[in-house]
Design a protein around this motif. Sequence first.
Motif, PDB file in Angstrom:
ATOM      1  N   ARG A  66      -0.318  25.206  73.676  1.00  0.00           N
ATOM      2  CA  ARG A  66       1.082  24.135  72.427  1.00  0.00           C
ATOM      3  C   ARG A  66       0.262  23.373  71.477  1.00  0.00           C
ATOM      4  NH1 ARG A  66       6.527  24.269  75.515  1.00  0.00           N
ATOM      5  NH2 ARG A  66       6.630  26.048  76.228  1.00  0.00           N
ATOM      6  N   GLY A  67      -0.198  21.974  72.413  1.00  0.00           N
ATOM      7  CA  GLY A  67      -0.972  21.532  71.627  1.00  0.00           C
ATOM      8  C   GLY A  67      -0.355  20.487  71.833  1.00  0.00           C
ATOM      9  N   PRO A  68      -0.804  18.910  72.311  1.00  0.00           N
ATOM     10  CA  PRO A  68      -0.050  17.623  73.193  1.00  0.00           C
ATOM     11  C   PRO A  68       1.837  17.292  71.512  1.00  0.00           C
ATOM     12  CG  PRO A  68      -2.267  17.515  71.524  1.00  0.00           C
ATOM     13  CD  PRO A  68      -2.147  18.504  71.306  1.00  0.00           C
ATOM     14  N   ASP A  69       0.795  17.698  70.602  1.00  0.00           N
ATOM     15  CA  ASP A  69       2.190  16.851  69.780  1.00  0.00           C
ATOM     16  C   ASP A  69       3.480  17.925  70.385  1.00  0.00           C
ATOM     17  OD1 ASP A  69       0.758  14.949  67.922  1.00  0.00           O
ATOM     18  OD2 ASP A  69       0.105  16.537  66.347  1.00  0.00           O
ATOM     19  N   ARG A  70       3.531  18.931  70.036  1.00  0.00           N
ATOM     20  CA  ARG A  70       4.277  20.482  70.368  1.00  0.00           C
ATOM     21  C   ARG A  70       5.057  19.769  72.130  1.00  0.00           C
ATOM     22  NH1 ARG A  70       4.106  26.430  69.767  1.00  0.00           N
ATOM     23  NH2 ARG A  70       6.250  26.148  70.694  1.00  0.00           N
ATOM     24  N   LEU A  71       3.483  20.145  73.231  1.00  0.00           N
ATOM     25  CA  LEU A  71       4.325  19.865  74.146  1.00  0.00           C
ATOM     26  C   LEU A  71       4.605  18.373  73.764  1.00  0.00           C
ATOM     27  CD1 LEU A  71       4.666  20.215  76.706  1.00  0.00           C
ATOM     28  CD2 LEU A  71       2.490  19.584  77.590  1.00  0.00           C
ATOM     29  N   LYS A  72       5.198  17.466  73.438  1.00  0.00           N
ATOM     30  CA  LYS A  72       4.944  15.934  73.744  1.00  0.00           C
ATOM     31  C   LYS A  72       6.883  16.113  72.965  1.00  0.00           C
ATOM     32  CE  LYS A  72       5.178  13.401  70.524  1.00  0.00           C
ATOM     33  NZ  LYS A  72       5.089  12.644  69.358  1.00  0.00           N
ATOM     34  N   ASP A  73       6.934  16.430  72.355  1.00  0.00           N
ATOM     35  CA  ASP A  73       7.853  16.889  71.739  1.00  0.00           C
ATOM     36  C   ASP A  73       9.100  17.405  72.422  1.00  0.00           C
ATOM     37  OD1 ASP A  73       7.888  15.322  69.167  1.00  0.00           O
ATOM     38  OD2 ASP A  73       7.741  17.643  67.988  1.00  0.00           O
ATOM     39  N   THR A  74       8.165  18.859  73.041  1.00  0.00           N
ATOM     40  CA  THR A  74       9.352  19.250  74.234  1.00  0.00           C
ATOM     41  C   THR A  74      10.012  18.493  75.107  1.00  0.00           C
ATOM     42  OG1 THR A  74       8.568  21.847  73.326  1.00  0.00           O
ATOM     43  CG2 THR A  74       9.257  21.635  75.656  1.00  0.00           C
ATOM     44  N   ILE A  75       9.109  17.754  75.418  1.00  0.00           N
ATOM     45  CA  ILE A  75       8.859  17.014  76.892  1.00  0.00           C
ATOM     46  C   ILE A  75      10.313  16.166  76.436  1.00  0.00           C
ATOM     47  CG2 ILE A  75       8.123  15.155  78.809  1.00  0.00           C
ATOM     48  CD1 ILE A  75       5.967  16.568  78.639  1.00  0.00           C
ATOM     49  N   LEU A  76       9.935  15.213  75.458  1.00  0.00           N
ATOM     50  CA  LEU A  76      11.036  14.356  74.927  1.00  0.00           C
ATOM     51  C   LEU A  76      12.287  14.806  74.983  1.00  0.00           C
ATOM     52  CD1 LEU A  76       8.713  12.274  72.677  1.00  0.00           C
ATOM     53  CD2 LEU A  76       9.367  11.719  74.863  1.00  0.00           C
ATOM     54  N   GLN A  77      12.207  16.538  74.397  1.00  0.00           N
ATOM     55  CA  GLN A  77      13.724  17.195  74.083  1.00  0.00           C
ATOM     56  C   GLN A  77      14.324  16.859  75.241  1.00  0.00           C
ATOM     57  OE1 GLN A  77      13.446  20.853  72.181  1.00  0.00           O
ATOM     58  NE2 GLN A  77      15.811  21.323  71.869  1.00  0.00           N
ATOM     59  N   LEU A  78      13.857  17.868  76.780  1.00  0.00           N
ATOM     60  CA  LEU A  78      14.273  18.472  77.484  1.00  0.00           C
ATOM     61  C   LEU A  78      14.763  16.921  78.425  1.00  0.00           C
ATOM     62  CD1 LEU A  78      11.966  20.780  78.338  1.00  0.00           C
ATOM     63  CD2 LEU A  78      14.295  21.177  77.953  1.00  0.00           C
TER      64      LEU A  78
END
Length: 139
Positions: A66-78
Amino acid sequence: MEQSPEQWLASMQARADEMVRQSQEIQQSLQEMSETAAEPDGAVAVTVSANGALKDLHIDKRALHRGPDRLKDTILQLAGQAQAKVAGRVVDTVEPVAGSAGLDFLRTQLPADPEAAEPRPARPADDDFDDEPPQTFLR
């Protein structure tokens, strides 16, 4: 019927012993408590402890594409979802002994509902420092 000083003292000691027992039970429950939020496909899962601190993080190979930005956003949301779930369980656990004043204070320490929060603006890709310390909701 009026109590003797010895009866009153015994009654107070019994109440204190019960409060200690309840406190120990709550402490044990909170130490064992955690919540996990995961994506439907299981590519990313975040587990937090009762105080909201990150306890485990699962990242599947699929999520890495997904790339670092999408992965970061997913982790923060979860993480926010897991913290909100565990916060509700903490309130349910503490409620029987905390009383309304204790719960009012506890609620001021809980994280905001992640569904109601406004999305944070994305930072430029070259901004690789974290300007906010990790947060927990129990002190």
